[in-house]
Design a protein around this motif. Structure first.
Motif, PDB file in Angstrom:
ATOM      1  N   GLU A 126       4.949   6.687  36.524  1.00  0.00           N
ATOM      2  CA  GLU A 126       5.749   5.427  35.713  1.00  0.00           C
ATOM      3  C   GLU A 126       4.784   4.555  35.200  1.00  0.00           C
ATOM      4  O   GLU A 126       3.983   3.973  35.918  1.00  0.00           O
ATOM      5  CB  GLU A 126       6.653   4.859  36.672  1.00  0.00           C
ATOM      6  CG  GLU A 126       7.480   3.664  35.979  1.00  0.00           C
ATOM      7  CD  GLU A 126       8.385   3.130  37.179  1.00  0.00           C
ATOM      8  OE1 GLU A 126       9.019   1.974  36.762  1.00  0.00           O
ATOM      9  OE2 GLU A 126       8.354   3.470  38.350  1.00  0.00           O
ATOM     10  N   SER A 159       3.670   1.124  34.807  1.00  0.00           N
ATOM     11  CA  SER A 159       4.032  -0.207  35.065  1.00  0.00           C
ATOM     12  C   SER A 159       2.615  -0.970  35.130  1.00  0.00           C
ATOM     13  O   SER A 159       1.677  -0.543  34.878  1.00  0.00           O
ATOM     14  CB  SER A 159       4.333  -0.377  36.652  1.00  0.00           C
ATOM     15  OG  SER A 159       3.140   0.267  37.311  1.00  0.00           O
ATOM     16  N   GLY A 190       2.929  -1.623  28.912  1.00  0.00           N
ATOM     17  CA  GLY A 190       4.036  -1.311  29.397  1.00  0.00           C
ATOM     18  C   GLY A 190       5.437  -2.208  28.813  1.00  0.00           C
ATOM     19  O   GLY A 190       6.554  -2.087  29.056  1.00  0.00           O
ATOM     20  N   GLY A 210       5.634  -5.540  28.826  1.00  0.00           N
ATOM     21  CA  GLY A 210       6.221  -6.743  29.483  1.00  0.00           C
ATOM     22  C   GLY A 210       6.254  -7.878  28.476  1.00  0.00           C
ATOM     23  O   GLY A 210       7.012  -8.702  28.362  1.00  0.00           O
ATOM     24  N   GLU A 240       8.462  -7.541  25.422  1.00  0.00           N
ATOM     25  CA  GLU A 240      10.179  -7.918  26.050  1.00  0.00           C
ATOM     26  C   GLU A 240      10.264  -9.429  26.001  1.00  0.00           C
ATOM     27  O   GLU A 240      11.391  -9.707  25.364  1.00  0.00           O
ATOM     28  CB  GLU A 240      10.501  -7.405  27.221  1.00  0.00           C
ATOM     29  CG  GLU A 240      11.821  -7.336  27.852  1.00  0.00           C
ATOM     30  CD  GLU A 240      12.123  -6.694  28.944  1.00  0.00           C
ATOM     31  OE1 GLU A 240      13.491  -6.416  29.244  1.00  0.00           O
ATOM     32  OE2 GLU A 240      11.131  -6.703  29.811  1.00  0.00           O
ATOM     33  N   ALA A 261       6.580   4.672  27.183  1.00  0.00           N
ATOM     34  CA  ALA A 261       7.047   3.695  28.034  1.00  0.00           C
ATOM     35  C   ALA A 261       7.931   2.503  27.641  1.00  0.00           C
ATOM     36  O   ALA A 261       8.922   2.086  28.040  1.00  0.00           O
ATOM     37  CB  ALA A 261       6.094   3.365  29.194  1.00  0.00           C
ATOM     38  N   ALA A 262       7.106   1.827  26.740  1.00  0.00           N
ATOM     39  CA  ALA A 262       7.723   0.652  25.997  1.00  0.00           C
ATOM     40  C   ALA A 262       8.897   0.773  25.105  1.00  0.00           C
ATOM     41  O   ALA A 262       9.870   0.051  25.036  1.00  0.00           O
ATOM     42  CB  ALA A 262       6.542  -0.028  25.174  1.00  0.00           C
ATOM     43  N   LYS A 306      11.270   3.092  25.969  1.00  0.00           N
ATOM     44  CA  LYS A 306      12.406   3.042  26.831  1.00  0.00           C
ATOM     45  C   LYS A 306      12.562   1.598  27.380  1.00  0.00           C
ATOM     46  O   LYS A 306      13.822   1.017  27.381  1.00  0.00           O
ATOM     47  CB  LYS A 306      12.203   3.802  28.048  1.00  0.00           C
ATOM     48  CG  LYS A 306      12.068   5.374  27.705  1.00  0.00           C
ATOM     49  CD  LYS A 306      11.215   5.959  28.791  1.00  0.00           C
ATOM     50  CE  LYS A 306      11.073   7.625  28.720  1.00  0.00           C
ATOM     51  NZ  LYS A 306      10.550   8.242  29.814  1.00  0.00           N
ATOM     52  N   ARG A 307      11.765   0.819  27.711  1.00  0.00           N
ATOM     53  CA  ARG A 307      11.975  -0.658  28.281  1.00  0.00           C
ATOM     54  C   ARG A 307      12.473  -1.422  27.113  1.00  0.00           C
ATOM     55  O   ARG A 307      13.503  -2.377  27.517  1.00  0.00           O
ATOM     56  CB  ARG A 307      10.399  -1.210  28.529  1.00  0.00           C
ATOM     57  CG  ARG A 307      10.527  -2.713  28.972  1.00  0.00           C
ATOM     58  CD  ARG A 307       9.424  -3.050  29.787  1.00  0.00           C
ATOM     59  NE  ARG A 307       9.453  -4.084  30.224  1.00  0.00           N
ATOM     60  CZ  ARG A 307       8.663  -4.802  31.040  1.00  0.00           C
ATOM     61  NH1 ARG A 307       7.644  -4.274  31.438  1.00  0.00           N
ATOM     62  NH2 ARG A 307       8.701  -5.966  31.869  1.00  0.00           N
TER      63      ARG A 307
END
Length: 312
Positions: free
Chosen positions: A4, A6, A34, A36, A39, A62-63, A65-66
């Motif tokens: 994952e 993170s 990721g 963060g 977002e 990953a980003a 999805k986030r």
């Protein structure tokens, strides 16, 4: 993706405050990771656009999805931040209101053993931020001359035992190729006296930093990337850059200072003849650092320095 993705978003609040976000503005996160920081930016947009750039395909995956619920306001680009002008154009923008750089290696890259960034895990020597790049740490360790290795480890790793480390690397690879991180660790330890091999500071730390910087060309592309980012900014737009070691921080400090410098004529000359004008103004004359609460939560925040400038 092997694990994952993170990543602790270092100095998140300070970075967001530094950008002075306009809800209808266009913002670029040059080191998406990721997602963060991205977002937090996109949460504050109302009609604006967030462009996320990363050279690591795992980060893009990953980003995406986030940031799925914000997808109408997000454009993700798999690219190196040195190509920021092209990335912004491909995302459909011309000028931007803010650019963020969170330099260095991500927590995911460090903690994913298979990426070969960390001396803590036994893995193939790799260290490529983009797996599409050709040069790996293995190529450097087994291919560079002793003099070139010594210079690299000394300059990029600021390692005083660089010449000894290079010597032992070259001696070992004559016997057999150095393929893994633990093999390299064992070689590096030979350059240290026994009482320094198992202390608080791992003897491989500085050498790994040097190899990672060389593999990814991190310092070579930084200054021009900052200048290209400044070119894209609207008047009043912010450039926020977070660094994690003195080599990159020096480049950022000097580049921002240079862009914020106007006339350089002799003060005794009554009229400017150089024609030089500042394009940026410094918002932070001294870098911002992580607060005590964050330092207690994440020790990787300790070396972080945030510098901010604004387009004139």
């Amino acid at each position: 993706m092997d694990m994952e993705f993170s990543h602790y978003s270092v100095m998140r609040e300070q970075c967001i405050d530094a950008l002075n976000i306009n809800p209808r503005g266009v913002y670029v996160d040059c080191t998406l990771g990721g997602g963060g920081h991205s977002e937090e930016i996109v949460k504050r947009l109302e009609g604006g656009l967030l462009i996320g750039i990363d050279r690591d395909a795992d980060a893009i995956s990953a980003a995406s999805k986030r940031l799925e619920k914000y997808k109408a306001s997000v454009r993700l680009v798999h690219a190196n931040f040195k190509d920021i002008k092209t990335a912004v154009s491909e995302a459909g923008a011309d000028k931007v209101n803010g650019v963020l750089f969170d330099l260095g290696v991500s927590s995911y890259q460090l903690d994913n053993a298979q990426r070969g960034f960390s001396y803590r895990f036994d893995a193939p020597l790799d260290m490529r931020m983009s797996r599409e790049d050709r040069l790996s740490a293995r190529d450097i360790v087994n291919g560079y001359s002793q003099d070139k290795l010594s210079k690299l480890i000394f300059e990029y790793g600021q390692e005083r035992r660089a010449s000894k480390i290079a010597y032992y690397i070259c001696r070992e690879r004559e016997r057999k190729p150095i393929e893994t991180t633990f093999q390299l660790n064992d070689v590096i330890k030979r350059a240290f006296p026994p009482n320094e091999r198992y202390g608080e500071k791992h003897p491989s730390k500085r050498t790994y930093q040097a190899l990672r910087i060389e593999v990814n060309g991190e310092l070579k592309i930084l200054e021009q990337s900052l200048r290209d980012s400044a070119d894209l900014l609207c008047p009043g737009g912010r450039l926020a850059v977070m660094t994690f070691h003195s080599l990159e921080d020096r480049i950022v400090k000097n580049t921002l200072k240079d862009m914020a410098t106007g006339c350089v004529c002799d003060k005794n000359i009554p009229v400017c003849v150089c024609g030089r004008k500042a394009t940026m103004k410094l918002i932070t004359h001294k870098p911002l650092t992580a607060c005590e609460k964050e330092l207690s939560e994440n020790n990787r925040s300790k070396p972080a320095k945030l510098r901010v400038a604004e387009k004139i």
